[in-house]
Design an enzyme around this catalytic site. Structure first.
Site, PDB file in Angstrom:
ATOM      1  CG  ASP A 141     -74.642 -26.621  26.741  1.00 43.57           C
ATOM      2  OD1 ASP A 141     -74.154 -26.230  25.672  1.00 43.57           O
ATOM      3  OD2 ASP A 141     -75.246 -25.880  27.535  1.00 43.57           O
ATOM      4  CG  ASP A 143     -74.847 -30.399  31.021  1.00 40.71           C
ATOM      5  OD1 ASP A 143     -74.344 -29.260  30.953  1.00 40.71           O
ATOM      6  OD2 ASP A 143     -76.019 -30.645  30.674  1.00 40.71           O
TER       7      ASP A 143
END
Length: 226
Positions: A141, A143
């Site tokens: 991901d 972040d």
């Protein structure tokens, strides 16, 4: 003074303390980290952490054979920190992401800057940018940290992140002025849910379920909402 995801550089004494408390098998990795001049990351405080201490951590690059990461958690004295910065600004990490993300992420950064929103990054993308080591995987991901000062900034930031999440694996938190942070997806969903919905707010010293309205009152115009 400190916040989760802050970056800290240690003194020689600080490194000695970290190394002394680390497992034997982790010391060579810590020595390489120290010699490269890379920072530690501030994490949530542990139980019984002294007022003179700060909790920090190190996440080594994923192992090629199984993708596992060596993570080390420790605490140091405030006097062991020689320099501190907030989390890495997103603009400083654009070259560290895979090429297929780069243009879309640059557009997000530019749109956020144009709206007066500063985005920072933590996690695998930040660590790859800071160290040059291979952290970002296809399943990683991105972040992000959004730090709004007003309700208008909060709502604009949530809308911007949600729009770009259609083409990027965005995750991360909204950090309010008092230091409490909420996953931006959870907060956005709460605004669309029934009144009374609570969200998980993480602070440096504790985690608690709170109503979004409580967090909004910490914004510059939050007191004017009622």
């Amino acid at each position: 003074m400190f916040a989760r995801h802050d970056l800290v550089w240690l003194t020689h004494r600080g490194w000695d303390r970290v190394r002394a408390g680390a497992p034997q098998e982790a010391r060579s990795a810590l020595d390489a980290w120290r010699d490269a001049g890379w920072p530690a990351v501030v994490r949530r405080a542990e139980t019984a952490l002294a007022a003179s201490e700060v909790a920090i951590g190190f996440a080594m690059p994923p192992r090629e054979e199984d993708g596992g990461k060596l993570r080390l958690a420790c605490r140091v004295e405030l006097s062991d920190v020689k320099r501190r910065t907030r989390a890495l600004p997103l603009v400083g990490a654009l070259d560290a992401v895979p090429e297929e993300w780069r243009d879309a992420l640059a557009r997000l950064e530019q749109e956020a800057a144009g709206a007066g929103l500063g985005l920072a990054v933590y996690g695998s993308v930040a660590l790859e940018a800071l160290t040059g080591q291979h952290y970002v995987r296809p399943e990683s991901d991105i972040d992000l940290l959004l730090r709004p000062l007003s309700r208008a900034q909060l709502m604009a930031g949530l809308d911007l992140l949600n729009a770009h999440a259609a083409s990027l694996p965005l995750d991360g938190e909204v950090v309010f002025p008092d230091g409490r942070a909420v996953a931006w997806k959870e907060l956005r969903a709460a605004f669309e849910s029934a009144p009374g919905t609570r969200v998980l707010a993480k602070a440096l010293e504790r985690v608690a379920l709170v109503k979004p309205e409580e967090l909004i009152t910490t914004l510059e115009d939050g007191a004017c909402l009622n």
